[in-house]
Design an enzyme around this catalytic site. Sequence first.
Site, PDB file in Angstrom:
ATOM      1  CG  ASP A   1      -8.575   3.152  -0.718  1.00  0.00           C
ATOM      2  OD1 ASP A   1      -9.189   2.258  -1.412  1.00  0.00           O
ATOM      3  OD2 ASP A   1      -8.409   2.731   0.404  1.00  0.00           O
TER       4      ASP A   1
ATOM      5  CG  ASP B   1      -1.373   2.296  -1.038  1.00  0.00           C
ATOM      6  OD1 ASP B   1      -0.485   2.804  -1.479  1.00  0.00           O
ATOM      7  OD2 ASP B   1      -0.380   1.472  -0.827  1.00  0.00           O
TER       8      ASP B   1
ATOM      9  CG  ASP C   1      -5.370   3.448   3.408  1.00  0.00           C
ATOM     10  OD1 ASP C   1      -4.304   1.807   3.390  1.00  0.00           O
ATOM     11  OD2 ASP C   1      -6.077   2.906   2.430  1.00  0.00           O
TER      12      ASP C   1
END
Length: 292
Positions: free
Chosen positions: A253, A78, A76
């Site tokens: 996250d 961001d 991922d």
Amino acid sequence: MSQNGPQSKVTFAQSELDKPNMAPESYDNNLQKPSDILPQIQVDSASVANNQPSSLNSRDSELASQNSSKALALFDLDHTLIDVDSDYLWGEYIVKHGLVDEAQYRTANQRFYEQYIEGTLDATEYNEFVAQFLTTLPMSRLHDLREDYIKYEIEPHIRPKAISAIRHHIEAGHDVVIISATNDFVVPAIAERFGINAAFVLATPLEIVNDRYTGKLTDKPNFQGGKIYHLNQWLARRAEQGVVYEQTYAYSDSKNDLPLLEWADTPVCISPDETLHAHALAHRWAVEDWRI
């Protein structure tokens, strides 16, 4: 929020991981700061611009010819590879430079960001909101703005441990893919900073007609379960090229990436939100802190 919800309008200004669950600390002994590695990565980006594999993915063709199966690492973007949300920060950038009406755009941008954090975001509505601005300028001007944005707003937030993790996978002979809910105007250009070729980037696809953005998507947003949808299409294309993956890793996250993390053989939660952290502990997933 339903896909048929109200559309936001904006006024534009004129003016080893070879072993499952190995902790990232175990391969972080030679950690470099982003300032140390970015000059080398930017050299790699010139190869990408010439449709040549970057140095980080330069082994792909050779390995594909030697082996029919290999490992795949999915990252991922961001709050995983970088300390910020690139989509939100792009909105702040165009506000700061007077390219949109500040009050109107910032209010909408903040609302969408809060919905993303809460897990209630209508990804189609949001991406069409972002794409409205892209329709107002020619591609060359947009590319100039994007380059300035990445240099000054994104590069300072690249996480050193993210660089270390990507390098580790590449050195192990793994393919690395950046997979993000952010749109494909922004993500491939950021991926170049990590030395990742655009062919190894999955992002929300925006429509371009006659070299202009239309403000629409060409397919599903690359968000939540949409990441699995786009990943399956990419894997099918790789299989046609004779490449299959016997081991998979995923780094994220966010609770929004639970489908992706559950899909992978080895999920790694990076500075996770509260919901993902609890899920990781319950399922004995690796949890790492990559914050700067």
